[in-house]
Design a protein around this motif. Sequence first.
Motif, short mmCIF file in Angstrom:
data_model
loop_
_atom_site.label_atom_id
_atom_site.label_comp_id
_atom_site.label_asym_id
_atom_site.label_seq_id
_atom_site.Cartn_x
_atom_site.Cartn_y
_atom_site.Cartn_z
N PHE A 71 0.55 -0.91 0.41
CA PHE A 71 -0.54 0.09 0.13
C PHE A 71 0.67 1.44 -0.16
CE2 PHE A 71 -2.28 -3.37 1.32
CZ PHE A 71 -3.63 -3.14 1.28
N VAL A 72 0.26 2.28 -1.12
CA VAL A 72 1.44 3.45 -0.63
C VAL A 72 0.88 4.11 0.82
CG1 VAL A 72 1.20 6.33 -1.72
CG2 VAL A 72 -0.25 4.40 -2.67
N ALA A 73 1.95 4.06 1.51
CA ALA A 73 2.47 4.64 2.76
C ALA A 73 2.67 6.42 2.84
CB ALA A 73 3.60 4.72 3.11
N ALA A 74 1.72 6.86 4.21
CA ALA A 74 1.55 8.18 4.32
C ALA A 74 3.52 8.41 4.45
CB ALA A 74 1.04 8.47 5.67
N PRO A 75 3.94 10.15 4.04
CA PRO A 75 4.93 10.59 3.99
C PRO A 75 5.24 10.93 5.12
CG PRO A 75 3.88 12.02 3.19
CD PRO A 75 2.85 10.87 3.47
N LYS A 76 6.23 10.28 5.91
CA LYS A 76 6.60 10.42 7.30
C LYS A 76 7.15 11.95 7.40
CE LYS A 76 8.46 6.01 9.31
NZ LYS A 76 9.74 5.30 10.23
N ILE A 77 7.00 12.55 9.12
CA ILE A 77 6.73 13.46 9.57
C ILE A 77 7.66 13.95 10.15
CG2 ILE A 77 6.39 15.82 11.24
CD1 ILE A 77 3.73 14.67 10.17
N THR A 78 8.94 14.91 9.08
CA THR A 78 10.29 14.86 10.00
C THR A 78 10.22 15.94 10.92
OG1 THR A 78 11.54 13.71 8.01
CG2 THR A 78 12.57 15.15 9.38
N GLN A 79 10.91 15.62 12.51
CA GLN A 79 10.94 16.94 12.96
C GLN A 79 12.15 17.16 13.60
OE1 GLN A 79 6.70 15.85 15.79
NE2 GLN A 79 7.79 17.29 15.59
N ASP A 80 13.10 18.37 13.82
CA ASP A 80 14.23 18.78 13.81
C ASP A 80 14.67 18.70 15.33
OD1 ASP A 80 14.94 18.85 11.49
OD2 ASP A 80 14.18 20.73 11.31
N LEU A 81 15.43 18.52 16.61
CA LEU A 81 15.53 18.56 18.21
C LEU A 81 16.36 19.52 17.65
CD1 LEU A 81 15.40 14.53 19.03
CD2 LEU A 81 13.62 16.44 18.65
N THR A 82 16.14 20.91 17.05
CA THR A 82 16.97 21.22 17.80
C THR A 82 17.14 22.46 18.31
OG1 THR A 82 16.47 22.91 15.71
CG2 THR A 82 18.25 21.17 15.18
N GLU A 83 15.09 22.74 18.88
CA GLU A 83 15.12 24.09 19.86
C GLU A 83 13.89 23.14 20.66
OE1 GLU A 83 12.57 26.75 16.51
OE2 GLU A 83 14.55 26.99 17.57
N LEU A 84 13.39 24.52 21.59
CA LEU A 84 11.91 23.69 22.39
C LEU A 84 10.98 24.68 21.27
CD1 LEU A 84 11.00 22.99 24.09
CD2 LEU A 84 11.48 24.73 26.00
N SER A 85 10.15 23.52 21.34
CA SER A 85 8.66 24.08 19.72
C SER A 85 7.54 23.19 21.04
CB SER A 85 9.20 24.00 18.64
OG SER A 85 9.13 22.53 18.07
N GLY A 86 6.58 23.30 20.76
CA GLY A 86 5.11 22.49 20.52
C GLY A 86 5.13 22.44 19.60
N PHE A 87 4.01 21.40 19.82
CA PHE A 87 3.16 20.33 18.55
C PHE A 87 2.65 21.29 17.28
CE2 PHE A 87 -0.45 18.22 15.84
CZ PHE A 87 0.42 17.05 15.99
N VAL A 88 1.97 22.77 17.66
CA VAL A 88 1.63 23.59 16.66
C VAL A 88 2.37 23.79 16.08
CG1 VAL A 88 -0.04 25.25 16.48
CG2 VAL A 88 -0.98 23.44 17.92
N GLU A 89 3.21 24.32 16.34
CA GLU A 89 4.64 25.00 15.99
C GLU A 89 5.25 24.11 15.45
OE1 GLU A 89 6.34 28.25 19.54
OE2 GLU A 89 6.27 25.86 19.81
N ASP A 90 5.69 22.73 15.79
CA ASP A 90 6.18 21.94 14.53
C ASP A 90 5.47 21.91 12.92
OD1 ASP A 90 8.53 21.75 15.66
OD2 ASP A 90 7.21 20.20 17.75
N MET A 91 4.18 21.59 13.02
CA MET A 91 3.10 21.11 11.84
C MET A 91 2.85 22.54 11.24
SD MET A 91 2.86 18.40 12.82
CE MET A 91 4.51 17.44 13.65
#
Length: 244
Positions: A71-91
């Motif tokens: 099956f076609v997979a959903a693309p992975k979300i890549t998150q940088d671990l470089t600064e303190l941020s919340g989910f909304v900011e990341d998305m």
Amino acid sequence: MSAAHDSLLYARVETVLVGEITDGGLKIGDQLPTEESLVARFGVSRITVRRAIQNLVSRGLVEIRRGKGTFVAAPKITQDLTELSGFVEDMHALGRKPTARVIAKEIVTADATVASQLALTKGERVVRIRRVRLADGIPLSFDETFLPLEIGKKIITNNLKVEPIFSLLERKYGVPLIEAEYKLDAVAAETEVAAALKVKQRSPIFRIERTSYSTGSRPVDYERLYYRGDLVRFVTRLVRKTSR
């Protein structure tokens, strides 16, 4: 058949399928044609088709579900671990639409771990918030947040479906977030987390423990975050320690 010729064959199959995925002919969740269909379509061997499919799996474009197909997979979300941020900011930074489903907002007694992380005494009352965080409507993480009672009681009066806790702390209640301690490991999804994330029990997920600190190294937010291992990857950049 030469190795070079064989390589050209599976590369052609792979390229055509990649094009169909990126162009939207094959959408996320769609099942790829069977091996037999691909063999007939491209006029190649079963081994060639399998090699092309395996390359697509390695690239994260498709996933093989045992007994069901590919099956076609959903693309992975890549998150940088470089600064303190919340989910909304990341998305938002990734061009995704963040939403939340609030499961519970309650006052509980702090166990030893929560008390230690928030610099409290075991048994003190704290606020616990449990939410499912979604990106473009897809459940991505299950969050369990603990806050000291005084600030937590203020936070839960807000609409946590749309208002991020980090933003409320900083912008509404004047609690700046300076730094955080971050621990990440891989675990198997237990019943509640699996149901919230819509994955099978014991599926591999990331568990993050994050304690955020305000001025004076005062802990103000302790979280247990459970991210889907099939949809998220974390990256960071490391600097080589200078030899002396």
